[in-house]
Write an enzyme that holds these catalytic residues in place. Sequence first.
Site, PDB file in Angstrom:
ATOM      1  N   GLU A  40      -3.828  -1.193  -0.061  1.00 18.85           N
ATOM      2  CA  GLU A  40      -5.199   0.284   0.281  1.00 18.85           C
ATOM      3  C   GLU A  40      -6.353  -0.374  -0.669  1.00 18.85           C
ATOM      4  O   GLU A  40      -6.179  -1.146  -0.953  1.00 18.85           O
ATOM      5  CB  GLU A  40      -4.590   1.993  -0.669  1.00 18.85           C
ATOM      6  CG  GLU A  40      -5.622   2.228  -0.234  1.00 18.85           C
ATOM      7  CD  GLU A  40      -5.423   3.532  -1.852  1.00 18.85           C
ATOM      8  OE1 GLU A  40      -5.969   4.758  -1.280  1.00 18.85           O
ATOM      9  OE2 GLU A  40      -4.753   4.068  -2.566  1.00 18.85           O
ATOM     10  N   LYS A 110      -4.392   9.081   5.837  1.00 21.77           N
ATOM     11  CA  LYS A 110      -3.698   9.295   4.872  1.00 21.77           C
ATOM     12  C   LYS A 110      -3.913  10.904   4.817  1.00 21.77           C
ATOM     13  O   LYS A 110      -4.799  11.598   4.768  1.00 21.77           O
ATOM     14  CB  LYS A 110      -4.427   8.456   3.820  1.00 21.77           C
ATOM     15  CG  LYS A 110      -3.933   8.978   2.488  1.00 21.77           C
ATOM     16  CD  LYS A 110      -4.658   8.175   0.959  1.00 21.77           C
ATOM     17  CE  LYS A 110      -3.682   8.974   0.104  1.00 21.77           C
ATOM     18  NZ  LYS A 110      -4.942   8.315  -0.939  1.00 21.77           N
ATOM     19  N   CYS A 151       0.002   5.370  -0.306  1.00 23.88           N
ATOM     20  CA  CYS A 151      -0.374   5.930  -2.051  1.00 23.88           C
ATOM     21  C   CYS A 151      -0.275   6.804  -2.224  1.00 23.88           C
ATOM     22  O   CYS A 151       1.554   7.001  -2.462  1.00 23.88           O
ATOM     23  CB  CYS A 151      -2.162   5.517  -2.358  1.00 23.88           C
ATOM     24  SG  CYS A 151      -2.024   5.226  -3.961  1.00 23.88           S
TER      25      CYS A 151
END
Length: 287
Positions: A40, A110, A151
Amino acid sequence: MRVAVCQLNTRDDRAANLAEARRLLERAAAAGADFAVLPEFVDYLGRRRGEPEPEPVDGEFATFFADAARDLNLWVLAGSFRERAEDGERAYNTSLVFDRSGERVAAYRKIHLYDVEIPGRVSYHESKTIAPGSELVVADVEGVPVGLSICYDLRFPELYRALAVAGARVLVVPAAFMAHTGRDHWEVLLRARAIENQCYVVAAGQIGDHEPDRTCFGRSMVIDPWGTVVAQAPDVPGVVIADLDLDRVESVRAELPSLANRRLPDQDAVLRNYSAKSQVSPVATGR
């Protein structure tokens, strides 16, 4: 499929970060990797005032990794970067996937954003600067269905179940997982996602200190569909290689058919039933 997990210590010098990412991709290609995964915010992880301006999906960031994929004849998941959002105020945290010719074949924004408020301890609202994505993405990587995530998504098992149901055999997690949570949760969550969805999990993390006052856990790893860690990076930047046996996914799913056996009640009916029961007076029921 041979995968390369690239672990970086991205800082506040974007040019240096991209140069290091390219060096790790070159090492991955030299090791015979088919698919390389970067962490990331691979291009910048530092103070807000130095952040690069958000870019479109065909901007400089994308061009850099498209060129690398083509030059190295390598599938590349380019970690994530700040993609320009429609509202002009925030950015998306976006992963891009490039094939061996440098063509972009997938983009994932995300979905889950880290917002937390603990009085006197922590105040962090990712949603102030990042806009949430809304779409599941399963990319075809060299004929293998690969489910994309980033993440904090890791803490939401329903996302990975949806990816598995949509056909994913491999789940990827580029991350910048914090050290204080990573020590207790990183491997546990990754192995859980592998076990419950009977998929390989390929997780590439940031490692070490980043300004301001941020330390990432690292321990990038590859986990098989039985939940066994088959490769793990040491606590330094570098590349870890693992060979994925896709037949292993099918054999695990046949041996322990939990995906095939899953059952879920009608959620609307459950909620209606609960709501109706919650309106009943405890006196009337003798409680």
